[in-house]
Structures are given as structure tokens and as C-alpha cells.
Design a protein around this motif. Structure first.
Motif, short mmCIF file in Angstrom:
data_model
loop_
_atom_site.label_atom_id
_atom_site.label_comp_id
_atom_site.label_asym_id
_atom_site.label_seq_id
_atom_site.Cartn_x
_atom_site.Cartn_y
_atom_site.Cartn_z
N ALA A 84 -13.17 11.88 1.85
CA ALA A 84 -13.46 11.35 0.74
C ALA A 84 -14.50 11.78 0.08
CB ALA A 84 -13.45 9.83 1.08
N LEU A 85 -14.53 11.89 -1.18
CA LEU A 85 -15.27 12.45 -2.25
C LEU A 85 -16.40 11.23 -2.49
CD1 LEU A 85 -17.07 14.56 -3.78
CD2 LEU A 85 -15.15 14.46 -5.44
N LEU A 86 -17.60 11.29 -2.30
CA LEU A 86 -18.39 10.30 -2.85
C LEU A 86 -19.68 10.82 -3.64
CD1 LEU A 86 -19.34 8.81 0.79
CD2 LEU A 86 -17.70 7.97 -0.88
N ARG A 87 -20.08 10.43 -4.74
CA ARG A 87 -21.12 10.67 -5.49
C ARG A 87 -21.88 9.60 -5.50
NH1 ARG A 87 -20.32 15.31 -7.97
NH2 ARG A 87 -18.26 16.22 -8.09
N PRO A 88 -22.90 9.46 -4.47
CA PRO A 88 -23.74 8.17 -4.34
C PRO A 88 -24.85 8.17 -5.51
CG PRO A 88 -23.80 9.53 -2.14
CD PRO A 88 -22.99 10.28 -3.29
N ARG A 89 -25.11 6.77 -5.74
CA ARG A 89 -26.24 6.55 -6.96
C ARG A 89 -27.55 6.19 -6.31
NH1 ARG A 89 -21.84 3.08 -8.50
NH2 ARG A 89 -23.14 1.54 -7.84
N VAL A 90 -27.64 6.20 -5.06
CA VAL A 90 -29.13 6.03 -4.30
C VAL A 90 -29.78 7.13 -4.52
CG1 VAL A 90 -27.85 4.12 -3.07
CG2 VAL A 90 -28.04 6.28 -1.87
N PRO A 91 -31.42 6.76 -4.09
CA PRO A 91 -32.03 8.12 -4.21
C PRO A 91 -31.70 8.81 -2.91
CG PRO A 91 -33.33 5.96 -4.30
CD PRO A 91 -31.79 5.44 -4.22
N ALA A 92 -32.11 10.19 -3.07
CA ALA A 92 -31.71 11.01 -2.02
C ALA A 92 -32.42 11.02 -0.75
CB ALA A 92 -32.47 12.62 -2.40
N GLY A 93 -33.56 10.16 -0.58
CA GLY A 93 -34.13 9.69 0.48
C GLY A 93 -33.40 8.90 1.41
N GLU A 94 -32.50 8.29 0.77
CA GLU A 94 -31.36 7.12 1.46
C GLU A 94 -30.10 7.87 1.86
OE1 GLU A 94 -31.38 3.08 -0.21
OE2 GLU A 94 -33.19 3.66 -1.29
N TRP A 95 -29.85 9.33 1.46
CA TRP A 95 -28.54 9.68 2.07
C TRP A 95 -28.60 9.67 3.69
CZ3 TRP A 95 -25.42 13.53 -1.03
CH2 TRP A 95 -25.24 13.12 -2.48
N PRO A 96 -29.32 10.03 4.33
CA PRO A 96 -29.28 10.03 5.88
C PRO A 96 -28.57 8.81 6.28
CG PRO A 96 -31.35 10.94 5.17
CD PRO A 96 -30.87 10.39 3.89
#
Ligand code: BTN
Length: 272
Positions: free
Chosen positions: A86-98
């Protein structure tokens, strides 16, 4: 006597029924089912670089070059599994990607539990039944003109037989429960759970705390003796104590953000 055709032991996915089952979901989810593909992660990553929007899901009935974590491969006979990205384009800050790989693991384990498969999570996101791996997740970050994207790849063994498993520590839904579920329905259950958890997480101001609590409830690594191979090759051992604010596994006095975690066999939970 009329001759009746034997039921197909591995029926194909039914794209029309899948679309109908997901119709209430909306939110830009588009599912493409391919008969064969090298790697659905590679396909979705290429589409992300070309600018495809959030919500694309590519499923392959057979992968010829499936990729696993830590440069491993992921192999499964045609129609024996669910292999999709699945392709996700998260809107949350990069620091929360983990937290994304942990969210995906939590959603997958919870969907399997809804389907009566007693799934638990080995940190960060291997799905286990008992001590056997039933599903794996490969999350990859892709840079594109529209900003960074995440490709979430899932491989779930569904009707895989013992002799077809890549390693003897693996299992499948059929081996674990005695019955092979309808893969179309199971895929719809998993995608629905993923979308619901992802959307709720993005919308929640307290998302890290909420996910940490939910994740901790299904993470069977916690309390276990573990051996960790760190990315540089260093091996460390200890007891898994918790998950920190960054989604890392706390093992005694150190925290692991990436690496291979092995549950030490014969050593169950350590109660404090
Ligand atoms: C792991 O090593 O545990 C992760 C395995 C992830 C496999 C899936 S199958 C669908 C998607 N496409 C790939 O090439 N890999 C992931």
C-alpha cells in the motif's frame, strides 16, 4: 452420473467482491490485483515516484522476487498467500514515522484476531502464532516529487502447506487454525483495519501514547529474553522491558531502533 469439477483448492482473489467489501471505506483506496509481479513493494515504490496518490494498493497472486526485511527474500507459491503493498503519504511529522511499521503490525495482528487467528507481534512487526511466523511486513521510504511516501508491504501465509514453508519456524493460517479462509474476505478485513487505524492515528493528538498502549497489548516480545543483532553486526542479549517514545524496543539498559530480534527459545516471559 454427472461429472462435477473438484473445487479449486486455491481459488483466485475476486476483485469485484473485494471492491464491494471495501466500498464503505472510500478515502481514496484503490486496489489492483495482478496475476504475477516481481515485488509489489517495487511496483508501488515506482508508482509513488511517478506521483501516485495515497491509497494505492497492489496485490500479486504470485511474486517472483518478493523482498523481505534485512535484505532477505520472501517466497510463496501462487495463491497460497496474501502479498500486497500500500502507498501511504503520511501527514504526521517525520519524527513520528518510525511508528508506522508498528501501527501496521498492530493493525495486521488485530485483523487476524478478528478472523479467529490467535496472532501476536514480535517487535517490530513480525506476526506470530505461538512462536511461528505467519506474516511479515516490509516498510520502505520513497522520495518523490510530491514529498516522501511510505510503501507498506505485507506477506501473509494463508494456505501454505508445511513442505512449502520457506523455514521450519513459519506457519500459515491453514496450518495454525485447520482451515484456509476466503482470501478475498481476509484481505478486505485487513485493509479495513489498516485504514481505520491509520486514519485514527493521524487524527489523534495523543497518537503516540495511544498506539504505544495498543501495541504493548499485542506485543509478545515484552517480558521475553531476546537476542538482538544490531545493524553493525553486534549481538546483544537481555530481557525486553518496553517500548520507548520513538517506538524502539527497550532491552534492559539499551534501546533498539533497527535490527533482528530473536526470542530466545525455552525462555518464556520474565515476571518482575
Ligand atoms: C519480512 O521479512 O518479514 C517482511 C516480508 C514482507 C513481504 C511482503 S510480500 C508483499 C510485499 N512485497 C515485497 O516484495 N515484500 C512485501
Amino acid at each position: 452420473m454427472p461429472v462435477t469439477a473438484a473445487a479449486d483448492p486455491r481459488p483466485p482473489l475476486d476483485p469485484d467482491r473485494l471492491t464491494a467489501l471495501l466500498s464503505g471505506l472510500g478515502r481514496g483506496i484503490r486496489v489492483e490485483v495482478l496475476e504475477a509481479a516481481t515485488s509489489t513493494n517495487a511496483i508501488v515504490a515506482a508508482r509513488a515516484r511517478e506521483g501516485a496518490p495515497h491509497g494505492l494498493v497492489v496485490v500479486a497472486e504470485h511474486q517472483t522476487a518478493g523482498r523481505g526485511r534485512l535484505d532477505r527474500s520472501w517466497e510463496a507459491p501462487a495463491r497460497s498467500s496474501l502479498t500486497f503493498s500500500a502507498l501511504l503519504r503520511p501527514r504526521v511529522p517525520a519524527g513520528e514515522w518510525p511508528w508506522l511499521p508498528l501501527l501496521a503490525g498492530h493493525a495486521l495482528a488485530t485483523a487476524l484476531r478478528e478472523a479467529e487467528v490467535p496472532a501476536g507481534l514480535k517487535w517490530p512487526n513480525d506476526v506470530l502464532v505461538g512462536d511461528r511466523k505467519i506474516a511479515g511486513i516490509l516498510m520502505e521510504r520513497v522520495e518523490s516529487q510530491d514529498g516522501p511516501a511510505a510503501v507498506l508491504g505485507i506477506g501473509l501465509n494463508v494456505s501454505t502447506k508445511t513442505e512449502e514453508l520457506p523455514v521450519d519456524t513459519a506457519t500459515s493460517v491453514e496450518l495454525a487454525t485447520g482451515a484456509a479462509p476466503d482470501r478475498t474476505e481476509l484481505l478486505a478485513t485487513i485493509l479495513t483495519r489498516l485504514v481505520d487505524e491509520y486514519d485514527a492515528w493521524q487524527a489523534d493528538e495523543e497518537r503516540t501514547a495511544a498506539l504505544r498502549t495498543a501495541y504493548t497489548e499485542v506485543c509478545v516480545t515484552l517480558g521475553r529474553k531476546v537476542r538482538v543483532e544490531l545493524p553493525g553486526g553486534e549481538i546483544r542479549s537481555g530481557t525486553a522491558r518496553g517500548i520507548d517514545d520513538g517506538g524502539r524496543l527497550v532491552v534492559d539498559d539499551f534501546a533498539v531502533g533497527a535490527g533482528d530480534v530473536v526470542h530466545v527459545r525455552g525462555a518464556g516471559r520474565t515476571e518482575e
